[in-house]
Write a protein that holds these residues in place. Structure first.
Motif, PDB file in Angstrom:
ATOM      1  N   SER A  43       0.907  -1.199  -0.005  1.00  0.00           N
ATOM      2  CA  SER A  43       0.019  -0.049  -0.009  1.00  0.00           C
ATOM      3  C   SER A  43       0.880   1.256   0.021  1.00  0.00           C
ATOM      4  O   SER A  43       1.547   1.481   0.941  1.00  0.00           O
ATOM      5  N   LEU A  44       1.087   1.829  -0.993  1.00  0.00           N
ATOM      6  CA  LEU A  44       1.800   3.027  -1.309  1.00  0.00           C
ATOM      7  C   LEU A  44       1.122   4.153  -0.884  1.00  0.00           C
ATOM      8  O   LEU A  44       0.299   4.751  -1.958  1.00  0.00           O
ATOM      9  N   GLY A  45       1.589   4.750   0.127  1.00  0.00           N
ATOM     10  CA  GLY A  45       0.550   5.898   0.547  1.00  0.00           C
ATOM     11  C   GLY A  45       0.624   7.122  -0.181  1.00  0.00           C
ATOM     12  O   GLY A  45      -0.836   8.035  -0.203  1.00  0.00           O
ATOM     13  N   GLY A  46       1.325   7.758  -0.769  1.00  0.00           N
ATOM     14  CA  GLY A  46       1.265   8.821  -1.528  1.00  0.00           C
ATOM     15  C   GLY A  46       2.110   9.100  -2.492  1.00  0.00           C
ATOM     16  O   GLY A  46       3.417   9.164  -2.398  1.00  0.00           O
ATOM     17  N   PHE A  47       2.015   8.740  -3.813  1.00  0.00           N
ATOM     18  CA  PHE A  47       2.799   8.603  -4.861  1.00  0.00           C
ATOM     19  C   PHE A  47       2.784  10.121  -5.895  1.00  0.00           C
ATOM     20  O   PHE A  47       1.523  10.228  -6.199  1.00  0.00           O
ATOM     21  N   GLN A  48       3.802  10.639  -6.091  1.00  0.00           N
ATOM     22  CA  GLN A  48       3.700  11.816  -7.117  1.00  0.00           C
ATOM     23  C   GLN A  48       3.668  11.602  -8.523  1.00  0.00           C
ATOM     24  O   GLN A  48       4.304  11.225  -9.086  1.00  0.00           O
ATOM     25  N   GLU A  49       2.149  11.346  -8.950  1.00  0.00           N
ATOM     26  CA  GLU A  49       1.699  10.969 -10.177  1.00  0.00           C
ATOM     27  C   GLU A  49       1.648  12.245 -11.113  1.00  0.00           C
ATOM     28  O   GLU A  49       0.900  13.148 -10.813  1.00  0.00           O
ATOM     29  N   LYS A  50       2.307  11.954 -12.205  1.00  0.00           N
ATOM     30  CA  LYS A  50       1.927  13.096 -13.310  1.00  0.00           C
ATOM     31  C   LYS A  50       0.552  13.042 -13.738  1.00  0.00           C
ATOM     32  O   LYS A  50      -0.072  12.029 -13.918  1.00  0.00           O
ATOM     33  N   GLY A  51      -0.072  14.424 -14.046  1.00  0.00           N
ATOM     34  CA  GLY A  51      -1.397  14.511 -14.250  1.00  0.00           C
ATOM     35  C   GLY A  51      -1.695  14.282 -15.682  1.00  0.00           C
ATOM     36  O   GLY A  51      -0.680  13.995 -16.579  1.00  0.00           O
ATOM     37  N   GLN A  52      -2.811  14.786 -16.252  1.00  0.00           N
ATOM     38  CA  GLN A  52      -3.001  14.926 -17.680  1.00  0.00           C
ATOM     39  C   GLN A  52      -2.095  15.972 -18.277  1.00  0.00           C
ATOM     40  O   GLN A  52      -2.101  15.936 -19.318  1.00  0.00           O
ATOM     41  N   ASP A  53      -1.711  16.786 -17.687  1.00  0.00           N
ATOM     42  CA  ASP A  53      -0.813  17.744 -18.373  1.00  0.00           C
ATOM     43  C   ASP A  53       0.717  17.973 -17.505  1.00  0.00           C
ATOM     44  O   ASP A  53       0.588  17.544 -16.494  1.00  0.00           O
ATOM     45  N   ASP A  54       1.567  18.659 -18.056  1.00  0.00           N
ATOM     46  CA  ASP A  54       2.681  19.093 -17.379  1.00  0.00           C
ATOM     47  C   ASP A  54       2.742  19.798 -16.012  1.00  0.00           C
ATOM     48  O   ASP A  54       3.455  19.770 -15.218  1.00  0.00           O
TER      49      ASP A  54
ATOM     50  N   VAL B 133      -1.721   3.917  -4.271  1.00  0.00           N
ATOM     51  CA  VAL B 133      -1.675   2.720  -4.972  1.00  0.00           C
ATOM     52  C   VAL B 133      -1.738   1.590  -4.303  1.00  0.00           C
ATOM     53  O   VAL B 133      -0.765   1.384  -3.247  1.00  0.00           O
ATOM     54  N   LEU B 134      -2.384   0.573  -4.567  1.00  0.00           N
ATOM     55  CA  LEU B 134      -2.349  -0.610  -3.855  1.00  0.00           C
ATOM     56  C   LEU B 134      -1.884  -1.762  -4.979  1.00  0.00           C
ATOM     57  O   LEU B 134      -2.419  -1.643  -6.151  1.00  0.00           O
ATOM     58  N   ILE B 135      -0.933  -2.296  -4.776  1.00  0.00           N
ATOM     59  CA  ILE B 135      -0.325  -3.371  -5.295  1.00  0.00           C
ATOM     60  C   ILE B 135      -0.174  -4.819  -4.861  1.00  0.00           C
ATOM     61  O   ILE B 135       0.107  -5.012  -3.643  1.00  0.00           O
ATOM     62  N   ASP B 136      -0.725  -5.745  -5.751  1.00  0.00           N
ATOM     63  CA  ASP B 136      -0.885  -6.902  -5.161  1.00  0.00           C
ATOM     64  C   ASP B 136       0.246  -7.932  -5.110  1.00  0.00           C
ATOM     65  O   ASP B 136       1.335  -7.304  -5.803  1.00  0.00           O
ATOM     66  N   ASP B 137       0.350  -9.082  -4.489  1.00  0.00           N
ATOM     67  CA  ASP B 137       1.395  -9.985  -4.557  1.00  0.00           C
ATOM     68  C   ASP B 137       1.861 -10.466  -6.012  1.00  0.00           C
ATOM     69  O   ASP B 137       2.947 -11.086  -6.208  1.00  0.00           O
ATOM     70  N   THR B 138       1.107 -10.163  -6.881  1.00  0.00           N
ATOM     71  CA  THR B 138       1.682 -10.791  -8.231  1.00  0.00           C
ATOM     72  C   THR B 138       2.238  -9.308  -9.234  1.00  0.00           C
ATOM     73  O   THR B 138       2.542  -9.397 -10.236  1.00  0.00           O
ATOM     74  N   GLY B 139       2.386  -8.267  -8.483  1.00  0.00           N
ATOM     75  CA  GLY B 139       2.844  -6.982  -9.130  1.00  0.00           C
ATOM     76  C   GLY B 139       1.677  -6.188  -9.671  1.00  0.00           C
ATOM     77  O   GLY B 139       2.227  -5.210 -10.496  1.00  0.00           O
ATOM     78  N   ASN B 140       0.519  -6.404  -9.511  1.00  0.00           N
ATOM     79  CA  ASN B 140      -0.518  -5.865 -10.427  1.00  0.00           C
ATOM     80  C   ASN B 140      -0.985  -4.663  -9.534  1.00  0.00           C
ATOM     81  O   ASN B 140      -1.297  -4.715  -8.417  1.00  0.00           O
ATOM     82  N   ILE B 141      -1.518  -3.595 -10.178  1.00  0.00           N
ATOM     83  CA  ILE B 141      -2.062  -2.458  -9.278  1.00  0.00           C
ATOM     84  C   ILE B 141      -3.409  -2.967  -9.297  1.00  0.00           C
ATOM     85  O   ILE B 141      -4.251  -2.959 -10.222  1.00  0.00           O
ATOM     86  N   ARG B 142      -4.000  -3.017  -8.091  1.00  0.00           N
ATOM     87  CA  ARG B 142      -5.182  -3.376  -7.752  1.00  0.00           C
ATOM     88  C   ARG B 142      -6.359  -2.123  -7.579  1.00  0.00           C
ATOM     89  O   ARG B 142      -7.522  -2.301  -7.935  1.00  0.00           O
ATOM     90  N   SER B 143      -5.656  -1.179  -7.284  1.00  0.00           N
ATOM     91  CA  SER B 143      -6.636   0.056  -7.039  1.00  0.00           C
ATOM     92  C   SER B 143      -5.618   1.213  -6.994  1.00  0.00           C
ATOM     93  O   SER B 143      -4.427   1.221  -6.658  1.00  0.00           O
ATOM     94  N   LYS B 144      -6.192   2.439  -7.149  1.00  0.00           N
ATOM     95  CA  LYS B 144      -5.428   3.560  -7.229  1.00  0.00           C
ATOM     96  C   LYS B 144      -6.519   4.753  -6.856  1.00  0.00           C
ATOM     97  O   LYS B 144      -7.746   4.686  -7.207  1.00  0.00           O
ATOM     98  N   TYR B 145      -6.278   5.523  -5.804  1.00  0.00           N
ATOM     99  CA  TYR B 145      -6.886   6.852  -5.613  1.00  0.00           C
ATOM    100  C   TYR B 145      -5.972   8.152  -5.671  1.00  0.00           C
ATOM    101  O   TYR B 145      -5.343   8.142  -4.888  1.00  0.00           O
ATOM    102  N   ARG B 146      -6.709   8.922  -6.638  1.00  0.00           N
ATOM    103  CA  ARG B 146      -6.200  10.196  -6.819  1.00  0.00           C
ATOM    104  C   ARG B 146      -6.693  11.088  -5.693  1.00  0.00           C
ATOM    105  O   ARG B 146      -7.888  11.455  -5.781  1.00  0.00           O
ATOM    106  N   LYS B 147      -5.734  11.557  -4.817  1.00  0.00           N
ATOM    107  CA  LYS B 147      -6.487  12.340  -3.405  1.00  0.00           C
ATOM    108  C   LYS B 147      -6.967  13.887  -3.944  1.00  0.00           C
ATOM    109  O   LYS B 147      -5.963  14.215  -4.806  1.00  0.00           O
ATOM    110  N   ILE B 148      -7.929  14.423  -3.436  1.00  0.00           N
ATOM    111  CA  ILE B 148      -8.143  15.812  -3.904  1.00  0.00           C
ATOM    112  C   ILE B 148      -7.573  16.739  -3.233  1.00  0.00           C
ATOM    113  O   ILE B 148      -7.846  17.822  -3.511  1.00  0.00           O
ATOM    114  N   HIS B 149      -7.047  16.526  -2.150  1.00  0.00           N
ATOM    115  CA  HIS B 149      -6.430  17.615  -1.275  1.00  0.00           C
ATOM    116  C   HIS B 149      -5.154  17.804  -1.380  1.00  0.00           C
ATOM    117  O   HIS B 149      -4.690  18.877  -0.706  1.00  0.00           O
ATOM    118  N   PHE B 150      -4.569  17.577  -2.437  1.00  0.00           N
ATOM    119  CA  PHE B 150      -2.995  17.691  -2.725  1.00  0.00           C
ATOM    120  C   PHE B 150      -2.858  19.043  -3.423  1.00  0.00           C
ATOM    121  O   PHE B 150      -3.526  19.380  -4.186  1.00  0.00           O
TER     122      PHE B 150
END
Length: 90
Positions: A54-65, A73-90
């Motif tokens: 469970s990766l608490g807060g990753f700096q993800e590039k948005g739709q533009d620069d 980001v939640l990653i399972d034990d096979t390396g797949n991203i199971r869920s992502k949540y783009r927080k709105i308070h950043f």
């Protein structure tokens, strides 16, 4: 990894686990898409270690620069991203 040798099955990383900028704009400079090299490394690590992450807060590039997303980001034990949540308070 110490957690894997202790039989952990799930690791939760805190907010801003990968980077905390000292100046305005630094987070935007290092931001990557979820298919970028940093996230690929975490996905490989989860798969190789057979552990969920469970990766608490990753700096993800948005739709533009100028857009930055603080994404959990939640990653399972096979390396797949199971869920992502783009927080709105950043």
């Amino acid at each position: 990894m110490e957690a894997v040798s202790a039989w952990a099955k799930f690791i939760a990383f805190p907010e801003n686990f990968s980077f905390v900028g000292a100046k305005d704009g630094e987070s935007l400079t290092i931001a990557e898409p979820l298919d970028g090299p940093i996230m690929q490394r975490y996905r490989s690590l989860a798969r190789e270690s057979k552990i969920w992450m469970s990766l608490g807060g990753f700096q993800e590039k948005g739709q533009d620069d100028a857009q930055l997303c603080n994404t959990h980001v939640l990653i399972d034990d096979t390396g797949n991203i199971r869920s992502k949540y783009r927080k709105i308070h950043f």
